[in-house]
Scaffold this motif. Structure first.
Motif, short mmCIF file in Angstrom:
data_model
loop_
_atom_site.label_atom_id
_atom_site.label_comp_id
_atom_site.label_asym_id
_atom_site.label_seq_id
_atom_site.Cartn_x
_atom_site.Cartn_y
_atom_site.Cartn_z
N LEU A 66 0.81 -1.22 0.00
CA LEU A 66 0.00 0.00 0.00
C LEU A 66 0.85 1.27 0.00
O LEU A 66 0.31 2.37 -0.01
CB LEU A 66 -0.92 0.02 1.23
CG LEU A 66 -1.98 -1.06 1.30
CD1 LEU A 66 -2.79 -0.93 2.58
CD2 LEU A 66 -2.91 -1.01 0.10
N SER A 67 2.17 1.11 0.00
CA SER A 67 3.04 2.28 0.08
C SER A 67 3.52 2.78 -1.28
O SER A 67 4.24 3.77 -1.35
CB SER A 67 4.27 1.95 0.95
OG SER A 67 5.12 1.02 0.31
N VAL A 68 3.12 2.11 -2.37
CA VAL A 68 3.69 2.45 -3.68
C VAL A 68 3.37 3.89 -4.09
O VAL A 68 4.19 4.54 -4.76
CB VAL A 68 3.23 1.46 -4.77
CG1 VAL A 68 3.87 0.10 -4.56
CG2 VAL A 68 1.71 1.36 -4.83
N GLY A 69 2.21 4.42 -3.70
CA GLY A 69 1.89 5.80 -4.03
C GLY A 69 2.83 6.78 -3.35
O GLY A 69 3.29 7.76 -3.96
N SER A 70 3.14 6.53 -2.09
CA SER A 70 4.06 7.40 -1.36
C SER A 70 5.49 7.23 -1.85
O SER A 70 6.25 8.20 -1.93
CB SER A 70 3.99 7.10 0.14
OG SER A 70 2.71 7.38 0.66
N VAL A 71 5.88 5.99 -2.18
CA VAL A 71 7.22 5.74 -2.72
C VAL A 71 7.37 6.43 -4.07
O VAL A 71 8.43 7.00 -4.38
CB VAL A 71 7.48 4.22 -2.85
CG1 VAL A 71 8.80 3.95 -3.55
CG2 VAL A 71 7.46 3.56 -1.48
N TYR A 72 6.32 6.39 -4.86
CA TYR A 72 6.30 7.08 -6.16
C TYR A 72 6.62 8.57 -5.98
O TYR A 72 7.46 9.13 -6.69
CB TYR A 72 4.92 6.86 -6.78
CG TYR A 72 4.39 7.94 -7.68
CD1 TYR A 72 4.66 7.92 -9.04
CD2 TYR A 72 3.56 8.94 -7.19
CE1 TYR A 72 4.13 8.90 -9.89
CE2 TYR A 72 3.03 9.91 -8.01
CZ TYR A 72 3.32 9.89 -9.36
OH TYR A 72 2.81 10.85 -10.18
#
Length: 315
Positions: A66-72
């Motif tokens: 669920l962290s891919v948006g923040s990592v992006y």
């Protein structure tokens, strides 16, 4: 209909036929086939597509991120700030991807070492890296002004086709061969389908899951590069909600929420379907909340269909 991408392919083709027919019958009111609209679609698909491909590989392995948006967002800000400090974009971009891979590995290590649900670990990661963006650069826009060669490579055009769209097609082809024509893909499906059985035949399931986490983080960084090269700047909150859209595209594309089932083509079709529905609603001047309603309905229907297919397979 029994194949992972079969149902979504039928839905996508049917929707395209309806849209093309509407555009031919009402060219002035429904500009679906206009060059401007097709260009917008080609520019929008690669960002969500990159996120969904990484998240899809991880979902097939039986985990979530669920962290891919923040990592992006974090990796895009990191890359843009490095370029602003004088580093070449051709060096800053790989460093951003490396940061994404390391974050993915960190998520995997915490999940596997402590036996925690990846849903909880990466939910914490979502909030942590969102805060890290603000700590690192504050709540201000970061300009991205790379070399012209870098801009042409990632946001230019080739024979009238947007470069970013070409990149996502190449990624889809590469991931398809990795998951469906390579031993590692067999290990991913086995790990997500039945971890105990996979370990019994000698598969290092922890290693497979770690690689899948790393892929998810790296592809989140790739999405950040494509988005930043397109618009020339990064907003601190621009990745909010993309993680849910990426998972939605995977579910719509036929991936099982339990892992072990799905296809890369299905993930890509799920991304295309989400953007097509968004585009149609915008062309029809529908209120924005209609999009959420349609996508939510599509997710639930896709999940029900996938569950029925799984039950029939077990029977």
């Amino acid at each position: 209909m029994a194949t992972p991408a079969g149902a979504i392919l039928l839905v996508f083709v049917t929707l395209q036929i309806v849209c093309i027919a509407g555009a031919l019958l009402y060219p002035d009111d429904f500009r679906y086939l206009s060059p401007q609209n097709l260009t917008i679609l080609m520019k929008a698909v690669p960002v969500l597509g990159s996120l969904a491909l990484g998240a899809g590989v991880l979902m097939i392995a039986g985990e979530f991120d669920l962290s891919v948006g923040s990592v992006y967002t974090f990796t895009a800000v990191l890359m843009a700030s490095l370029v602003g400090a004088g580093l070449s974009a051709f060096l800053a971009a790989p460093l951003g991807i490396l940061a994404g891979v390391l974050i993915g590995l960190l998520n995997g290590q915490i999940t596997l070492r402590f036996g925690l649900p990846s849903f909880i670990v990466t939910l914490g990661g979502l909030l942590f890296w969102r805060g890290a963006v603000l700590l690192y650069n504050g709540a201000v826009q970061v300009r991205f002004d790379p070399e012209s060669a870098f801009t042409s490579l990632f946001s230019g055009t080739l024979f009238g086709i947007n470069a970013a769209f070409i990149w996502i097609v190449l990624f889809v082809i590469g991931f398809h061969f990795l998951l469906h024509r390579h031993r590692f893909g067999n290990h991913v499906f086995a790990t997500g389908g039945n971890r105990g059985a996979a370990e019994a035949i000698g598969i290092d399931t922890n290693r497979v899951k770690l690689i899948a986490f790393a892929i998810a983080g790296g592809m989140a960084a790739v999405a950040g590069i494509l988005a930043t090269a397109r618009v020339g700047s990064v907003q601190p909150g621009q990745g909010a909600g993309l993680e849910l859209q990426a998972i939605a595209a995977c579910v719509i594309g036929g991936l099982s929420l339990r892992g072990g089932r799905g296809s890369i083509v299905g993930v890509f079709l799920g991304v295309l379907l989400i953007h097509t529905i968004t585009d149609v609603l915008l062309l029809l001047r529908a209120p924005g909340f209609y999009l959420d309603m349609f996508i939510a309905t599509l997710i639930v229907l896709a999940a029900i269909f996938n569950h029925l297919i799984e039950r029939r397979g077990l029977a």
